[in-house]
Scaffold this motif. Sequence first.
Motif, PDB file in Angstrom:
ATOM      1  N   ASP A   1       0.833  -1.205   0.000  1.00  0.00           N
ATOM      2  CA  ASP A   1       0.000   0.000   0.000  1.00  0.00           C
ATOM      3  C   ASP A   1       0.865   1.253   0.000  1.00  0.00           C
ATOM      4  OD1 ASP A   1      -2.784   1.184   0.310  1.00  0.00           O
ATOM      5  OD2 ASP A   1      -1.801   2.038   2.082  1.00  0.00           O
ATOM      6  N   GLU A   2       1.958   1.215   0.723  1.00  0.00           N
ATOM      7  CA  GLU A   2       2.848   2.375   0.773  1.00  0.00           C
ATOM      8  C   GLU A   2       3.522   2.617  -0.572  1.00  0.00           C
ATOM      9  OE1 GLU A   2       4.246   5.738   1.783  1.00  0.00           O
ATOM     10  OE2 GLU A   2       2.960   4.618   3.171  1.00  0.00           O
TER      11      GLU A   2
ATOM     12  N   ARG B   1       0.964   4.424  -2.569  1.00  0.00           N
ATOM     13  CA  ARG B   1       0.844   5.803  -2.068  1.00  0.00           C
ATOM     14  C   ARG B   1       1.969   6.676  -2.627  1.00  0.00           C
ATOM     15  NH1 ARG B   1      -2.283   6.500   3.139  1.00  0.00           N
ATOM     16  NH2 ARG B   1      -3.262   4.488   3.566  1.00  0.00           N
TER      17      ARG B   1
ATOM     18  N   SER C   1      -6.290   9.405  -3.970  1.00  0.00           N
ATOM     19  CA  SER C   1      -6.899   8.085  -4.059  1.00  0.00           C
ATOM     20  C   SER C   1      -8.405   8.161  -3.877  1.00  0.00           C
ATOM     21  CB  SER C   1      -6.316   7.157  -2.992  1.00  0.00           C
ATOM     22  OG  SER C   1      -7.062   5.961  -2.913  1.00  0.00           O
TER      23      SER C   1
ATOM     24  N   ALA D   1      -7.156   2.508   2.953  1.00  0.00           N
ATOM     25  CA  ALA D   1      -5.941   2.355   2.154  1.00  0.00           C
ATOM     26  C   ALA D   1      -6.165   2.865   0.740  1.00  0.00           C
ATOM     27  CB  ALA D   1      -5.524   0.885   2.131  1.00  0.00           C
TER      28      ALA D   1
ATOM     29  N   ILE E   1      -4.995   0.927  -1.913  1.00  0.00           N
ATOM     30  CA  ILE E   1      -5.185  -0.276  -2.726  1.00  0.00           C
ATOM     31  C   ILE E   1      -6.104  -1.231  -1.978  1.00  0.00           C
ATOM     32  CG2 ILE E   1      -2.960  -0.147  -3.917  1.00  0.00           C
ATOM     33  CD1 ILE E   1      -1.978  -2.423  -2.028  1.00  0.00           C
ATOM     34  N   CYS E   2      -6.802  -2.066  -2.738  1.00  0.00           N
ATOM     35  CA  CYS E   2      -7.430  -3.257  -2.180  1.00  0.00           C
ATOM     36  C   CYS E   2      -6.447  -4.394  -2.436  1.00  0.00           C
ATOM     37  CB  CYS E   2      -8.754  -3.560  -2.859  1.00  0.00           C
ATOM     38  SG  CYS E   2     -10.012  -2.288  -2.644  1.00  0.00           S
TER      39      CYS E   2
ATOM     40  N   PRO F   1      -5.456  -3.852   3.187  1.00  0.00           N
ATOM     41  CA  PRO F   1      -4.043  -4.130   3.476  1.00  0.00           C
ATOM     42  C   PRO F   1      -3.768  -4.103   4.978  1.00  0.00           C
ATOM     43  CG  PRO F   1      -4.262  -2.507   1.716  1.00  0.00           C
ATOM     44  CD  PRO F   1      -5.622  -2.679   2.314  1.00  0.00           C
TER      45      PRO F   1
ATOM     46  N   ILE G   1      -4.619  -7.020  -6.707  1.00  0.00           N
ATOM     47  CA  ILE G   1      -4.471  -5.632  -6.272  1.00  0.00           C
ATOM     48  C   ILE G   1      -5.359  -4.736  -7.131  1.00  0.00           C
ATOM     49  CG2 ILE G   1      -2.895  -3.682  -5.949  1.00  0.00           C
ATOM     50  CD1 ILE G   1      -2.256  -5.952  -4.069  1.00  0.00           C
TER      51      ILE G   1
ATOM     52  N   CYS H   1      -6.538  -0.700  -7.661  1.00  0.00           N
ATOM     53  CA  CYS H   1      -6.038   0.637  -7.338  1.00  0.00           C
ATOM     54  C   CYS H   1      -6.762   1.676  -8.187  1.00  0.00           C
ATOM     55  CB  CYS H   1      -4.534   0.715  -7.603  1.00  0.00           C
ATOM     56  SG  CYS H   1      -3.764   2.286  -7.121  1.00  0.00           S
TER      57      CYS H   1
END
Length: 255
Positions: A41-42, A45, A55, A71, A73-74, A86, A99, A101
């Motif tokens: 996830d980072e 980001r 996002s 987050a 992302i899923c 996440p 993933i 996004c």
Amino acid sequence: MVEFKSEAALGAMREAGRVVGTALAEVERAAAVGVSLLELDEVARGVLRAAGATSPFLGYRPSFAPVPFPAVICASVNDAVVHGIPDGYRLRDGDLVSIDCGAVLDGWAGDAAVSFTVGAARPEDVELIATARRALEAGIAAAVVGNRTGDIAHAVGRVARGAGYGLPEGFGGHGIGRRMHEDPHLPNEGRPGRGFPLKPGLVLAIEPMLTAGGGDAHDTDPDGWTVRTADGTRAAHVEHTVAVTEAGPRILTLP
């Protein structure tokens, strides 16, 4: 209400989609045994931040959700179909990871998803992912002027069902533009010649979700978000944002 986008709007959506495609590519590149979902996830980001994008996932709270999504992302692993949150889970050898996004840039949204394996892949997972991609390709090929949403749904469903896979009931794609979710809804199974007519400027997120066990039933975790196969078998989820144009379908979320 369905909005048809101008060429200028499609160009702006392509830039948002490019951010999404880049984020997904970077996340997949970073995914390895021992890496946590929070670390992935980072990574996403960082890509959004560098592009000046925000996002549409972070803080999103539809009516079914008990809490806003935390987050960008899923991250759905193995039997998780979609909407995985996440957390500190560290990827293991043989995991199947999906993933999803999104990004918003200059007021326009993009949305896409990928599935891949980590470490030594199981042959059945490779085939599941490959079939999901073929279903997506078939759906994209049907996104042409003169068709209807049912033609896309039929194309996706025919590939999935033909290979013996399930399609989680009630889930599918959607229109997209200034908001991540717009009309029309796009099922992953349907009758050709039915549904909303495809006209130039219509933009759709086409997103097949396939389950290995062949069943359509699913459960939701106590977190209110993570959707899992009811039979515990694995799932794959792939997606692109696609514009309907006079020249044919245009994928907006390639990196």
